[in-house]
Design a protein around this motif. Structure first.
Motif, short mmCIF file in Angstrom:
data_model
loop_
_atom_site.label_atom_id
_atom_site.label_comp_id
_atom_site.label_asym_id
_atom_site.label_seq_id
_atom_site.Cartn_x
_atom_site.Cartn_y
_atom_site.Cartn_z
N LEU A 286 2.26 -31.13 -31.56
CA LEU A 286 1.70 -29.75 -31.82
C LEU A 286 1.78 -29.47 -33.17
O LEU A 286 1.02 -28.79 -33.47
N MET A 287 3.15 -29.85 -33.67
CA MET A 287 2.63 -29.39 -35.20
C MET A 287 1.93 -30.01 -35.97
O MET A 287 1.08 -29.66 -36.78
N ILE B 87 -1.02 -18.25 -34.21
CA ILE B 87 -0.02 -17.40 -33.37
C ILE B 87 0.25 -18.34 -32.05
O ILE B 87 1.43 -18.45 -31.68
N LEU B 88 -0.74 -18.83 -31.52
CA LEU B 88 -0.60 -19.46 -30.18
C LEU B 88 0.37 -20.62 -30.39
O LEU B 88 0.98 -20.96 -29.72
N MET B 89 -0.10 -21.33 -31.52
CA MET B 89 0.53 -22.59 -31.87
C MET B 89 2.24 -22.23 -32.07
O MET B 89 2.92 -23.01 -31.72
N GLY B 90 2.31 -21.12 -32.84
CA GLY B 90 3.71 -20.84 -33.14
C GLY B 90 4.39 -20.45 -31.89
O GLY B 90 5.69 -20.90 -31.76
N VAL C 260 -1.19 -28.28 -38.02
CA VAL C 260 -1.34 -28.58 -39.62
C VAL C 260 -2.79 -29.05 -39.77
O VAL C 260 -3.48 -28.58 -40.67
N ASP C 261 -3.36 -29.61 -38.78
CA ASP C 261 -4.81 -30.12 -38.89
C ASP C 261 -5.59 -28.71 -38.76
O ASP C 261 -6.79 -28.74 -39.51
N ALA C 262 -5.32 -28.04 -37.85
CA ALA C 262 -6.12 -26.72 -37.44
C ALA C 262 -6.30 -25.97 -39.14
O ALA C 262 -7.17 -25.29 -39.52
#
Length: 160
Positions: A113-114, A21-24, A118-120
């Motif tokens: 950030l993308m 959610i934070l990444m989004g 993806v890594d996360a």
């Protein structure tokens, strides 16, 4: 013991969802900034072309008026206007270049950030598989992939 592992797994899933959610939100704000920079770049380009047109018309007016102004002695005023338009054009060109550099920097940050997101997600999926291996060591996990989907309660491979 299984209940404890299940609780830990659920806590990790919740953390993964929070991270997503934070990444989004970070990516959305970067997308908004990129759109704003594109709009600013577009308006700067329009202003640049308008100033180039004004500069051309000023040059033409200066060329035509130069003969008249030589008689009247106001040639220096027309040259001053032309220099002012040229310096304004140079300033706008500098602003445009700075906006484009900022846009490229934001796009690079977005890509980073993308990749982090993806890594996360991949790490979270691998962690979940490791937890399942700990609880059920004899279970064949080769059929599971981060790319598979659940459709109507069945695991399906990704569409090509």
């Amino acid at each position: 013991m299984v209940e404890k592992a299940r609780r830990e797994y659920l806590a990790q899933v919740q953390e993964t969802i929070k991270t997503e959610i934070l990444m989004g939100q970070s990516v959305s704000s970067l997308d908004y900034e990129v759109v704003q920079l594109r709009a600013e770049t577009s308006s700067l380009r329009q202003l640049n072309s308008q100033l180039v047109g004004e500069l051309e018309s000023t040059k033409e007016a200066a060329a035509a008026g130069e003969k008249r102004l030589e008689e009247v002695g106001k040639l220096s005023e027309a040259k001053g206007q032309l220099e002012k338009a040229a310096s304004s054009l140079a300033a706008l060109t500098t602003e445009r270049d700075a906006a484009e550099a900022s846009k490229q920097k934001l796009e690079a940050e977005k890509a980073d950030l993308m990749n982090v997101g993806v890594d996360a997600l991949t790490d979270g999926f691998e962690l979940a598989l490791e937890q399942i291996r700990c609880v059920l060591p004899d279970l064949d996990l080769s059929q599971f992939s981060i790319y598979h989907e659940v459709v109507d309660g069945k695991l399906t491979p990704p569409a090509p």
